[in-house]
Write a protein that holds these residues in place. Structure first.
Motif, PDB file in Angstrom:
ATOM      1  N   ASN A 163       0.822  -1.207   0.000  1.00 27.44           N
ATOM      2  CA  ASN A 163       0.000   0.000   0.000  1.00 27.44           C
ATOM      3  C   ASN A 163       0.856   1.258   0.000  1.00 27.44           C
ATOM      4  O   ASN A 163       0.566   2.210  -0.731  1.00 27.44           O
ATOM      5  N   ILE A 164       1.912   1.261   0.801  1.00 29.31           N
ATOM      6  CA  ILE A 164       2.819   2.415   0.836  1.00 29.31           C
ATOM      7  C   ILE A 164       3.488   2.583  -0.524  1.00 29.31           C
ATOM      8  O   ILE A 164       3.579   3.691  -1.058  1.00 29.31           O
ATOM      9  N   GLU A 165       3.938   1.473  -1.094  1.00 28.39           N
ATOM     10  CA  GLU A 165       4.597   1.509  -2.410  1.00 28.39           C
ATOM     11  C   GLU A 165       3.641   2.044  -3.482  1.00 28.39           C
ATOM     12  O   GLU A 165       4.015   2.896  -4.290  1.00 28.39           O
ATOM     13  N   ARG A 166       2.401   1.558  -3.464  1.00 26.33           N
ATOM     14  CA  ARG A 166       1.406   1.998  -4.454  1.00 26.33           C
ATOM     15  C   ARG A 166       1.126   3.496  -4.304  1.00 26.33           C
ATOM     16  O   ARG A 166       1.108   4.236  -5.284  1.00 26.33           O
ATOM     17  N   TYR A 167       0.945   3.935  -3.066  1.00 27.44           N
ATOM     18  CA  TYR A 167       0.674   5.353  -2.831  1.00 27.44           C
ATOM     19  C   TYR A 167       1.867   6.213  -3.237  1.00 27.44           C
ATOM     20  O   TYR A 167       1.693   7.277  -3.846  1.00 27.44           O
ATOM     21  N   ALA A 168       3.080   5.758  -2.934  1.00 29.57           N
ATOM     22  CA  ALA A 168       4.274   6.508  -3.312  1.00 29.57           C
ATOM     23  C   ALA A 168       4.383   6.636  -4.832  1.00 29.57           C
ATOM     24  O   ALA A 168       4.718   7.705  -5.347  1.00 29.57           O
ATOM     25  N   LEU A 169       4.087   5.552  -5.544  1.00 33.74           N
ATOM     26  CA  LEU A 169       4.121   5.604  -7.017  1.00 33.74           C
ATOM     27  C   LEU A 169       3.076   6.577  -7.560  1.00 33.74           C
ATOM     28  O   LEU A 169       3.355   7.353  -8.478  1.00 33.74           O
ATOM     29  N   GLU A 170       1.871   6.533  -6.998  1.00 34.88           N
ATOM     30  CA  GLU A 170       0.815   7.456  -7.437  1.00 34.88           C
ATOM     31  C   GLU A 170       1.223   8.905  -7.180  1.00 34.88           C
ATOM     32  O   GLU A 170       1.058   9.764  -8.047  1.00 34.88           O
ATOM     33  N   ARG A 171       1.757   9.154  -5.997  1.00 31.46           N
ATOM     34  CA  ARG A 171       2.169  10.516  -5.635  1.00 31.46           C
ATOM     35  C   ARG A 171       3.331  10.983  -6.504  1.00 31.46           C
ATOM     36  O   ARG A 171       3.359  12.139  -6.944  1.00 31.46           O
ATOM     37  N   TRP A 172       4.278  10.085  -6.806  1.00 36.97           N
ATOM     38  CA  TRP A 172       5.403  10.430  -7.669  1.00 36.97           C
ATOM     39  C   TRP A 172       4.911  10.801  -9.067  1.00 36.97           C
ATOM     40  O   TRP A 172       5.397  11.761  -9.671  1.00 36.97           O
ATOM     41  N   GLU A 173       3.947  10.052  -9.578  1.00 35.44           N
ATOM     42  CA  GLU A 173       3.403  10.363 -10.904  1.00 35.44           C
ATOM     43  C   GLU A 173       2.750  11.745 -10.920  1.00 35.44           C
ATOM     44  O   GLU A 173       2.821  12.451 -11.918  1.00 35.44           O
ATOM     45  N   GLU A 174       2.150  12.116  -9.794  1.00 35.93           N
ATOM     46  CA  GLU A 174       1.509  13.433  -9.703  1.00 35.93           C
ATOM     47  C   GLU A 174       2.530  14.570  -9.727  1.00 35.93           C
ATOM     48  O   GLU A 174       2.259  15.625 -10.287  1.00 35.93           O
ATOM     49  N   VAL A 175       3.681  14.373  -9.101  1.00 34.74           N
ATOM     50  CA  VAL A 175       4.642  15.476  -8.937  1.00 34.74           C
ATOM     51  C   VAL A 175       5.879  15.363  -9.824  1.00 34.74           C
ATOM     52  O   VAL A 175       6.690  16.285  -9.850  1.00 34.74           O
ATOM     53  N   ARG A 176       6.004  14.269 -10.532  1.00 30.56           N
ATOM     54  CA  ARG A 176       7.232  14.020 -11.295  1.00 30.56           C
ATOM     55  C   ARG A 176       7.600  15.171 -12.225  1.00 30.56           C
ATOM     56  O   ARG A 176       8.765  15.527 -12.351  1.00 30.56           O
ATOM     57  N   ASN A 177       6.630  15.777 -12.864  1.00 29.89           N
ATOM     58  CA  ASN A 177       6.912  16.851 -13.819  1.00 29.89           C
ATOM     59  C   ASN A 177       6.772  18.246 -13.202  1.00 29.89           C
ATOM     60  O   ASN A 177       6.888  19.240 -13.906  1.00 29.89           O
ATOM     61  N   ASN A 178       6.509  18.310 -11.911  1.00 28.22           N
ATOM     62  CA  ASN A 178       6.371  19.586 -11.226  1.00 28.22           C
ATOM     63  C   ASN A 178       7.633  19.841 -10.400  1.00 28.22           C
ATOM     64  O   ASN A 178       7.720  19.481  -9.231  1.00 28.22           O
ATOM     65  N   THR A 179       8.610  20.465 -11.031  1.00 31.07           N
ATOM     66  CA  THR A 179       9.912  20.685 -10.398  1.00 31.07           C
ATOM     67  C   THR A 179       9.791  21.470  -9.102  1.00 31.07           C
ATOM     68  O   THR A 179      10.448  21.145  -8.105  1.00 31.07           O
ATOM     69  N   GLU A 180       8.928  22.480  -9.100  1.00 32.84           N
ATOM     70  CA  GLU A 180       8.777  23.323  -7.906  1.00 32.84           C
ATOM     71  C   GLU A 180       8.279  22.503  -6.705  1.00 32.84           C
ATOM     72  O   GLU A 180       8.827  22.605  -5.599  1.00 32.84           O
TER      73      GLU A 180
END
Length: 149
Positions: free
Chosen positions: A95-112
């Motif tokens: 669950n932690i891994e899945r949430y981390a992947l989802e969150r990373w996808e959300e912010v991956r292109n947002n450098t700020e």
């Protein structure tokens, strides 16, 4: 964690008995070692096992540590009293891994946002989640907390 040598042998398609014979160790030596933790396995025994399976001692140790960690996660539980949810360590980690992947996808292109959070990889996100996770506590198999909330 008990059972790590048996699982290692099984991963190789062997029995613990065959691992003992191929490594020129007594069956009782490996069975006794299998009941304890990897930290009690002697260096010479790791070397003999590595020679038997045709891998470096470092690779064998890496594999054994991974197996011991898997066994520990299978025997660890996390409980959330607010949702009355009991998860195994494996489920909790997924669950932690899945949430981390989802969150990373959300912010991956947002450098700020990434810089503000000091995230450079999904592992950084996972670490932040684990550091901030307070809804679940380590518990026994019935959900009784082993630590305080």
């Amino acid at each position: 964690m008990a059972g790590y040598l048996r699982r290692y042998a099984e991963n190789k398609g062997w029995t613990l008995y065959k691992l003992a014979k191929e490594s020129h160790l007594s069956d009782s030596t490996l069975r006794t070692a299998d009941l304890t933790t990897l930290y009690k396995l002697s260096v010479i025994n790791v070397k003999k096992i590595s020679e038997a399976v045709g891998e470096s001692p470092g690779k064998v140790l890496d594999d054994l540590f991974k197996i011991e960690e898997e066994i520990e996660m299978e025997n660890t539980y996390y409980y959330n009293k607010d949702t009355d949810t009991l998860l195994t360590g494996v489920e909790y980690d997924r669950n932690i891994e899945r949430y981390a992947l989802e969150r990373w996808e959300e912010v991956r292109n947002n450098t700020e946002e990434r810089e503000a959070m000091d995230w450079n990889s999904v592992e950084d996100v996972k670490q932040t989640i684990l550091e901030n996770e307070s809804d679940f506590v380590i518990s026994d198999g019935e959900g009784n907390p082993l630590t305080e909330w």
